[in-house]
Scaffold this motif. Structure first.
Motif, mmCIF file in Angstrom:
data_model
loop_
_atom_site.group_PDB
_atom_site.id
_atom_site.type_symbol
_atom_site.label_atom_id
_atom_site.label_comp_id
_atom_site.label_asym_id
_atom_site.label_seq_id
_atom_site.Cartn_x
_atom_site.Cartn_y
_atom_site.Cartn_z
ATOM 1 N N ASN A 88 0.819 -1.212 0.000
ATOM 2 C CA ASN A 88 0.000 0.000 0.000
ATOM 3 C C ASN A 88 0.855 1.266 0.000
ATOM 4 O OD1 ASN A 88 -3.051 -0.578 0.145
ATOM 5 N ND2 ASN A 88 -2.200 -2.076 1.564
ATOM 6 N N MET A 89 1.939 1.253 0.792
ATOM 7 C CA MET A 89 2.805 2.439 0.869
ATOM 8 C C MET A 89 3.410 2.773 -0.497
ATOM 9 S SD MET A 89 2.972 3.539 4.093
ATOM 10 C CE MET A 89 4.416 4.565 3.980
ATOM 11 N N VAL A 90 3.963 1.765 -1.159
ATOM 12 C CA VAL A 90 4.650 2.019 -2.440
ATOM 13 C C VAL A 90 3.649 2.429 -3.515
ATOM 14 C CG1 VAL A 90 6.019 0.967 -4.287
ATOM 15 C CG2 VAL A 90 6.587 0.497 -1.892
ATOM 16 N N LEU A 91 2.517 1.748 -3.565
ATOM 17 C CA LEU A 91 1.546 2.067 -4.617
ATOM 18 C C LEU A 91 0.857 3.410 -4.357
ATOM 19 C CD1 LEU A 91 0.083 -1.498 -5.269
ATOM 20 C CD2 LEU A 91 1.855 -0.302 -6.557
ATOM 21 N N GLU A 92 0.659 3.739 -3.087
ATOM 22 C CA GLU A 92 0.088 5.056 -2.770
ATOM 23 C C GLU A 92 1.100 6.163 -3.099
ATOM 24 O OE1 GLU A 92 -1.911 5.479 1.047
ATOM 25 O OE2 GLU A 92 -2.734 3.457 0.892
ATOM 26 N N PHE A 93 2.384 5.893 -2.848
ATOM 27 C CA PHE A 93 3.444 6.837 -3.229
ATOM 28 C C PHE A 93 3.394 7.097 -4.734
ATOM 29 C CE2 PHE A 93 7.647 7.095 -5.228
ATOM 30 C CZ PHE A 93 8.139 8.269 -4.686
ATOM 31 N N ASN A 94 3.254 6.025 -5.526
ATOM 32 C CA ASN A 94 3.193 6.158 -6.986
ATOM 33 C C ASN A 94 2.070 7.085 -7.422
ATOM 34 O OD1 ASN A 94 5.333 4.524 -7.562
ATOM 35 N ND2 ASN A 94 4.108 2.725 -8.076
ATOM 36 N N PRO A 102 4.867 11.582 -11.086
ATOM 37 C CA PRO A 102 4.816 11.415 -12.545
ATOM 38 C C PRO A 102 5.333 10.020 -12.921
ATOM 39 C CG PRO A 102 6.661 12.822 -11.904
ATOM 40 C CD PRO A 102 5.880 12.551 -10.653
ATOM 41 N N ALA A 103 4.959 9.526 -14.100
ATOM 42 C CA ALA A 103 5.258 8.143 -14.500
ATOM 43 C C ALA A 103 6.728 7.772 -14.317
ATOM 44 C CB ALA A 103 4.823 7.926 -15.947
ATOM 45 N N GLU A 104 7.642 8.704 -14.661
ATOM 46 C CA GLU A 104 9.066 8.344 -14.625
ATOM 47 C C GLU A 104 9.599 8.192 -13.200
ATOM 48 O OE1 GLU A 104 7.825 11.151 -15.817
ATOM 49 O OE2 GLU A 104 8.922 12.879 -15.029
ATOM 50 N N LYS A 105 8.860 8.689 -12.215
ATOM 51 C CA LYS A 105 9.310 8.562 -10.816
ATOM 52 C C LYS A 105 8.605 7.426 -10.086
ATOM 53 C CE LYS A 105 11.719 12.591 -9.849
ATOM 54 N NZ LYS A 105 11.742 13.802 -9.070
ATOM 55 N N GLN A 106 7.649 6.782 -10.761
ATOM 56 C CA GLN A 106 6.922 5.698 -10.104
ATOM 57 C C GLN A 106 7.805 4.461 -10.012
ATOM 58 O OE1 GLN A 106 3.091 5.103 -11.951
ATOM 59 N NE2 GLN A 106 2.518 7.235 -11.671
ATOM 60 N N LYS A 107 7.587 3.690 -8.956
ATOM 61 C CA LYS A 107 8.384 2.492 -8.727
ATOM 62 C C LYS A 107 7.567 1.255 -9.083
ATOM 63 C CE LYS A 107 10.527 4.755 -4.745
ATOM 64 N NZ LYS A 107 11.759 5.175 -5.409
ATOM 65 N N TYR A 108 8.257 0.236 -9.565
ATOM 66 C CA TYR A 108 7.610 -1.063 -9.691
ATOM 67 C C TYR A 108 7.657 -1.759 -8.334
ATOM 68 C CZ TYR A 108 7.690 -0.906 -14.800
ATOM 69 O OH TYR A 108 7.478 -0.582 -16.110
ATOM 70 N N LEU A 109 6.607 -2.474 -8.021
ATOM 71 C CA LEU A 109 6.589 -3.295 -6.814
ATOM 72 C C LEU A 109 6.432 -4.758 -7.229
ATOM 73 C CD1 LEU A 109 6.403 -3.401 -3.647
ATOM 74 C CD2 LEU A 109 3.957 -3.693 -4.022
ATOM 75 N N VAL A 110 7.366 -5.591 -6.764
ATOM 76 C CA VAL A 110 7.282 -7.029 -7.041
ATOM 77 C C VAL A 110 7.140 -7.722 -5.689
ATOM 78 C CG1 VAL A 110 8.394 -9.021 -8.087
ATOM 79 C CG2 VAL A 110 8.709 -6.751 -9.109
ATOM 80 N N ALA A 111 5.943 -8.217 -5.405
ATOM 81 C CA ALA A 111 5.626 -8.773 -4.096
ATOM 82 C C ALA A 111 5.447 -10.291 -4.196
ATOM 83 C CB ALA A 111 4.362 -8.115 -3.555
ATOM 84 N N ALA A 112 5.300 -10.913 -3.015
ATOM 85 C CA ALA A 112 5.137 -12.371 -2.988
ATOM 86 C C ALA A 112 4.071 -12.754 -1.974
ATOM 87 C CB ALA A 112 6.457 -13.043 -2.623
ATOM 88 N N SER A 113 3.300 -13.772 -2.340
ATOM 89 C CA SER A 113 2.295 -14.284 -1.413
ATOM 90 C C SER A 113 2.040 -15.749 -1.726
ATOM 91 C CB SER A 113 1.003 -13.471 -1.576
ATOM 92 O OG SER A 113 0.008 -13.946 -0.694
ATOM 93 N N GLY A 114 2.353 -16.615 -0.759
ATOM 94 C CA GLY A 114 2.047 -18.032 -0.918
ATOM 95 C C GLY A 114 3.209 -18.848 -1.440
ATOM 96 N N MET A 115 4.047 -19.349 -0.516
ATOM 97 C CA MET A 115 5.127 -20.259 -0.928
ATOM 98 C C MET A 115 5.430 -21.281 0.164
ATOM 99 S SD MET A 115 6.501 -17.665 0.775
ATOM 100 C CE MET A 115 6.038 -16.399 -0.379
#
Lengths: 216, 69
Positions: free
Chosen positions: A134-140, A144-157
């Motif tokens: 939520n923090m990273v996506l809310e920051f995005n 502007p597009a060039e400052k947005q970060k990709y988030l690669v998360a994990a759930s279920g292993m």
């Protein structure tokens, strides 16, 4: 003898190509949590020639971590972020590393991940996973597009299920999720190195693909 | 039609159009501390679940995290 930076780069180009190596060496990736997921993601990205890694973990290496995490028996008791940095330097001596022995929360998440192009969510706790997402996506949302970060998360292993159930899913343009989505460590006994590493490998590959402009 | 994780939540006749994300979540078993909600490709900030209203044609993704790593 340790190879020179030029020799190591030439070796990378032979296996990955100049274009990919050139993009990866300019990239910064934040690894949030240096456990079963994060330590394995970091090793993969260090080997692939990512330019800079930001390693964040508040915890120390525990004897029960050795079964699936990239630490050595003589590192039990050391802060994970620092122990991992030391191991990565043996693999990739010219890798730039920033370490933070800190717990990520609402007050410091965005400052800790700093200038990272990609943030890897690699925690074990489900609430921490959701908080960082939520923090990273809310920051995005405010960037502007060039400052947005990709988030690669994990759930279920967790558990002993087939590695074939572990998948990478594009949730939205900046949010990718790896794992089987179901097997919760609190409800499903067992965390096995190959299954956790399969999920970490999905995350690491997704990071590399995103840095190279290959979206799902 | 309003879709959540690809499934039409109004298929049984319940109307969610005009209701909020929080209203929808209250009808589910999701643990709000373990989820992230996307509406038409954008994150819905945690603080805005109650004021974000759903409308016909919306596509919602609720990602519910499980532990382990």
């Amino acid at each position: 003898m340790i190879p020179s930076q030029v020799e190591l780069r030439e070796a990378l180009v032979k296996k990955q190509g100049e274009e990919v190596v050139s993009k990866l060496e300019k990239a910064t990736v934040a690894i949030c949590g240096c456990g079963g997921l994060g330590s394995n993601i970091a090793v993969n990205l260090a080997r692939a020639g990512v330019g800079k890694l930001i390693l964040i973990d508040f915890d120390c290496v525990d004897i029960t971590n050795l079964q699936r995490q990239q630490y050595k028996a003589n590192q039990v008791g050391l802060p994970k972020a620092e122990a991992l940095a030391s191991n990565l330097k043996e693999i990739a001596p010219y890798l730039e590393i920033e370490t933070h022995v800190a717990r990520i929360g609402e007050d410091n998440a965005i400052s800790l991940v700093g200038e990272a192009d990609v943030v890897c969510e690699a925690f074990d706790d489900a609430e921490a996973k959701a908080l960082l997402t939520n923090m990273v996506l809310e920051f995005n949302g405010g960037q502007p597009a060039e400052k947005q970060k990709y988030l690669v998360a994990a759930s279920g292993m967790a558990g002993f299920g087939s590695a074939n159930d572990i998948k990478t899913r594009r949730v939205t343009k900046r949010f990718y999720l790896c794992g089987d989505g179901v097997n919760d460590v609190d409800k499903c006994f067992g965390l096995l190195a190959p299954r956790v590493m399969a999920c970490a490998a999905h995350q690491a590959l997704t990071v590399i693909r995103l840095i190279c402009g290959m979206e799902e | 039609m309003i879709k959540v994780n690809g499934i039409d939540i109004e298929a049984d006749g319940t109307v969610f159009a005009g209701k909020s994300v929080a209203d929808y979540l209250a009808t589910t078993n999701y643990d709000c501390k373990r989820i992230a909600v996307e509406l038409n490709e954008d994150i819905v900030p945690k603080a805005k679940y109650a004021e974000t209203l759903l409308k016909d044609g919306d596509s919602v993704e609720v990602v519910s995290f499980v532990g382990g790593g």
